[in-house]
Write a protein that holds these residues in place. Structure first.
Motif, mmCIF file in Angstrom:
data_model
loop_
_atom_site.group_PDB
_atom_site.id
_atom_site.type_symbol
_atom_site.label_atom_id
_atom_site.label_comp_id
_atom_site.label_asym_id
_atom_site.label_seq_id
_atom_site.Cartn_x
_atom_site.Cartn_y
_atom_site.Cartn_z
ATOM 1 N N MET A 208 0.823 -1.171 0.046
ATOM 2 C CA MET A 208 -0.020 -0.121 0.023
ATOM 3 C C MET A 208 0.952 1.125 0.021
ATOM 4 O O MET A 208 0.505 2.360 -0.573
ATOM 5 C CB MET A 208 -0.822 -0.046 1.358
ATOM 6 N N GLN A 209 2.003 1.002 0.662
ATOM 7 C CA GLN A 209 2.905 2.204 0.708
ATOM 8 C C GLN A 209 4.163 1.919 0.589
ATOM 9 O O GLN A 209 4.893 1.855 1.709
ATOM 10 C CB GLN A 209 2.740 3.344 1.917
ATOM 11 N N PRO A 210 4.820 1.306 -0.707
ATOM 12 C CA PRO A 210 6.180 0.840 -0.734
ATOM 13 C C PRO A 210 7.264 2.154 -0.481
ATOM 14 O O PRO A 210 6.877 3.266 -0.853
ATOM 15 C CB PRO A 210 6.047 0.548 -2.160
ATOM 16 N N PRO A 211 8.408 1.700 0.022
ATOM 17 C CA PRO A 211 9.226 2.444 0.077
ATOM 18 C C PRO A 211 10.038 3.044 -1.150
ATOM 19 O O PRO A 211 10.113 2.202 -1.821
ATOM 20 C CB PRO A 211 10.242 1.918 0.967
ATOM 21 N N MET A 212 10.404 4.374 -1.185
ATOM 22 C CA MET A 212 10.842 4.674 -2.392
ATOM 23 C C MET A 212 12.327 4.706 -2.294
ATOM 24 O O MET A 212 13.042 5.248 -1.353
ATOM 25 C CB MET A 212 10.521 6.156 -2.778
ATOM 26 N N PRO A 213 13.069 3.905 -3.330
ATOM 27 C CA PRO A 213 14.673 3.871 -3.140
ATOM 28 C C PRO A 213 15.337 5.313 -3.359
ATOM 29 O O PRO A 213 14.746 6.265 -4.320
ATOM 30 C CB PRO A 213 14.873 2.763 -4.267
ATOM 31 N N ARG A 214 16.651 5.411 -2.909
ATOM 32 C CA ARG A 214 17.249 6.721 -3.326
ATOM 33 C C ARG A 214 17.631 6.822 -4.390
ATOM 34 O O ARG A 214 17.661 7.593 -5.370
ATOM 35 C CB ARG A 214 18.428 6.809 -2.122
ATOM 36 N N THR A 215 18.340 5.749 -4.793
ATOM 37 C CA THR A 215 19.017 5.683 -6.230
ATOM 38 C C THR A 215 18.498 4.095 -6.807
ATOM 39 O O THR A 215 19.447 3.187 -6.636
ATOM 40 C CB THR A 215 20.376 5.637 -6.190
ATOM 41 N N PRO A 216 17.431 4.273 -7.344
ATOM 42 C CA PRO A 216 17.131 2.890 -8.158
ATOM 43 C C PRO A 216 17.989 2.535 -9.258
ATOM 44 O O PRO A 216 18.704 3.068 -9.825
ATOM 45 C CB PRO A 216 15.693 3.136 -8.590
ATOM 46 N N ARG A 217 17.983 1.177 -9.490
ATOM 47 C CA ARG A 217 18.769 0.502 -10.559
ATOM 48 C C ARG A 217 17.955 0.030 -11.660
ATOM 49 O O ARG A 217 17.195 -0.856 -11.267
ATOM 50 C CB ARG A 217 19.711 -0.567 -9.908
ATOM 51 N N PHE A 218 17.897 0.554 -12.663
ATOM 52 C CA PHE A 218 17.101 -0.009 -13.746
ATOM 53 C C PHE A 218 18.180 -0.574 -14.909
ATOM 54 O O PHE A 218 19.085 0.098 -15.158
ATOM 55 C CB PHE A 218 16.388 1.377 -14.684
ATOM 56 N N ALA A 219 17.361 -1.602 -15.361
ATOM 57 C CA ALA A 219 17.651 -2.049 -16.820
ATOM 58 C C ALA A 219 16.867 -1.740 -17.911
ATOM 59 O O ALA A 219 15.740 -1.694 -17.911
ATOM 60 C CB ALA A 219 17.751 -3.504 -16.827
ATOM 61 N N LEU A 220 17.682 -1.205 -18.842
ATOM 62 C CA LEU A 220 16.851 -0.708 -20.200
ATOM 63 C C LEU A 220 17.063 -1.763 -21.303
ATOM 64 O O LEU A 220 18.148 -2.217 -21.906
ATOM 65 C CB LEU A 220 17.507 0.697 -20.668
ATOM 66 N N TRP A 221 15.774 -2.082 -21.790
ATOM 67 C CA TRP A 221 15.663 -3.549 -22.555
ATOM 68 C C TRP A 221 14.421 -3.308 -23.602
ATOM 69 O O TRP A 221 13.448 -3.771 -23.244
ATOM 70 C CB TRP A 221 15.886 -4.681 -22.159
ATOM 71 N N PRO A 222 14.506 -2.741 -24.728
ATOM 72 C CA PRO A 222 13.515 -2.509 -25.671
ATOM 73 C C PRO A 222 12.744 -3.733 -26.113
ATOM 74 O O PRO A 222 11.798 -3.880 -26.600
ATOM 75 C CB PRO A 222 14.039 -1.735 -26.695
ATOM 76 N N THR A 223 13.588 -5.070 -25.918
ATOM 77 C CA THR A 223 13.473 -6.440 -26.263
ATOM 78 C C THR A 223 13.648 -6.578 -27.841
ATOM 79 O O THR A 223 13.684 -5.533 -28.672
ATOM 80 C CB THR A 223 11.950 -6.825 -26.171
ATOM 81 N N PRO A 224 13.765 -7.842 -28.201
ATOM 82 C CA PRO A 224 14.057 -8.123 -29.659
ATOM 83 C C PRO A 224 12.895 -7.849 -30.725
ATOM 84 O O PRO A 224 13.194 -7.583 -31.845
ATOM 85 C CB PRO A 224 14.107 -9.571 -29.700
ATOM 86 N N ASP A 225 11.755 -7.338 -30.132
ATOM 87 C CA ASP A 225 10.812 -6.895 -31.091
ATOM 88 C C ASP A 225 10.783 -5.663 -31.179
ATOM 89 O O ASP A 225 9.759 -4.855 -32.016
ATOM 90 C CB ASP A 225 9.541 -7.466 -30.403
#
Length: 405
Positions: A208-225
């Motif tokens: 309901m109220q998830p904690p927000m990370p200070r510096t999130p880590r994202f993976a960028l992947w548009p996928t093969p399509d």
């Protein structure tokens, strides 16, 4: 504001738009007003107090028909609420009506149109749910996803759509199409409300109220399509990734296939095999009341042998586990929600090609609206994670939403 006043305000807003949008399968002011009076009389308060909620017309409701978008079940009156609906009512949410679904939550469109441009589709199968939240008729709406039925309508209508991990929310009282895939989620105007809504339906305070990370880590992947996507959504994905990095996030680009196409094929196989069995009664007794596209889909899938189905389940297990392992170090994977802006309604509800694999893997997925395309229709990005990573994904989505504001 009393719940009764809330109901009257919402009904006025919906009525103004309904002749244009056709978002509701059942909209009975007497039922909605009686529900509002019940909430006021009993003093029911909870985390959803002050929210109006549209219920996709494949959820059983004890006070309204559940037709599943099909003439076969027109006027069917359940005797109880689905578990998710019961949770919404207990939390103080005001159920305002039943939103249009495509036929049995499959591909054949209902009458709903996109609030941004009624010549265009709102997506499917949760068509009415996404449209009414986008238009301001309801602040929240339930949805389900078997292939792309939450993320794609959210993308086309410009709202937040959140599909939690598989089986996060009880499916008791839900009309199923594919036992292995069908997942309940919801629509809202922002990430916080989507998290609250799904957390309530799931009975999960941690969502309901998830904690927000200070510096999130994202993976960028548009996928093969990605080569089949419109340049506008590819450019928007890149823009969002760059904005996230500029705001302090770590963004790493993924390369490779990661079993994408075999997983895509496995999802289609599992959906077809299980759909034939879920609609066995309707196909046997009322074939003339099924739409031509759905009847053709079921007829084509019926000869499939069990070995093919079991092999698809095995592909999900092996290749799915490998792709989930790739995502595990990240708070979320950034990818496409849809191939482009909402297509014309005359062409159908759009292609779920960028959603099927994530539904198959069973982890959370969330559409975040971030901009508009050249037609002036909404576009955005999809955030996905591995099974059970909902709290982490919601925190990353809330961070990204704030970073883009």
């Amino acid at each position: 504001m009393s719940t009764l006043m809330l109901a009257k305000t919402a009904l006025d807003r919906i009525t103004q738009d309904e002749s244009r949008l056709h978002a509701y399968a059942c909209l009975d002011p007497d039922i909605a007003l009686a529900e509002a009076q019940r909430l006021d009389r009993t003093g029911t308060h909870g985390p959803l107090s002050g929210h109006t909620v549209a219920i996709k017309d494949i959820f059983d409701t004890g006070d309204m028909p559940t037709a599943c978008g099909s003439p076969i079940h027109a006027g069917r009156r359940p005797t109880r609420d689905a578990a998710a609906v019961a949770a919404i009512r207990a939390a103080g949410g005001l159920v305002i009506g039943k939103s249009v679904t495509t036929e049995f939550a499959h591909l054949t469109p209902g009458p709903t149109r996109n609030p941004r441009n009624t010549a265009h589709t709102p997506g499917g199968s949760s068509s009415g749910s996404a449209a009414t939240v986008a238009a301001g008729g309801a602040s929240l709406a339930t949805g389900t996803q078997t292939a792309g039925s939450i993320i794609r309508p959210a993308a086309f209508c410009g709202v937040v759509g959140y599909k939690p991990s598989f089986a996060t929310i009880s499916r008791s009282g839900l009309s199923l199409f594919a036992e292995t895939l069908d997942t309940i989620g919801g629509f809202a105007k922002n990430v916080a409300d989507a998290a609250l809504f799904v957390g309530v339906m799931a009975g999960r305070a941690d969502l309901m109220q998830p904690p927000m990370p200070r510096t999130p880590r994202f993976a960028l992947w548009p996928t093969p399509d990605a080569t089949s996507a419109d340049p506008c959504v590819l450019a928007e994905l890149e823009r969002v990734a760059q904005a996230a990095a500029a705001a302090g996030a770590t963004v790493e680009t993924l390369t490779g296939d990661h079993g994408w196409h075999p997983l895509m094929a496995a999802q289609k196989t599992i959906m077809a095999w299980e759909g034939v069995r879920a609609l066995a009664h309707e196909r046997r007794v009322h074939p003339d009341l099924l739409s031509d596209p759905l009847r053709a889909y079921l007829d084509a899938a019926a000869p499939m042998d069990a070995a093919t189905y079991l092999a698809a389940l095995d592909t999900r297990q092996t290749l799915g586990a490998a792709l989930n392992a790739v995502m595990a170090p990240f708070d979320a994977l950034l990818t496409l929600s849809a191939p482009g802006e909402a297509p014309l309604a005359s062409t159908g509800t759009g292609d779920p090609q960028f959603n099927r694999v994530w539904t198959l893997l069973g982890g959370p997925a969330l559409h975040l609206p971030t901009g508009t395309g050249p037609l002036g229709l909404p576009i955005g990005v999809q955030l996905v994670g591995g099974p059970g990573s909902d709290q982490r994904l919601l925190g990353a989505a809330a961070w990204l939403e704030a970073a883009l504001t």
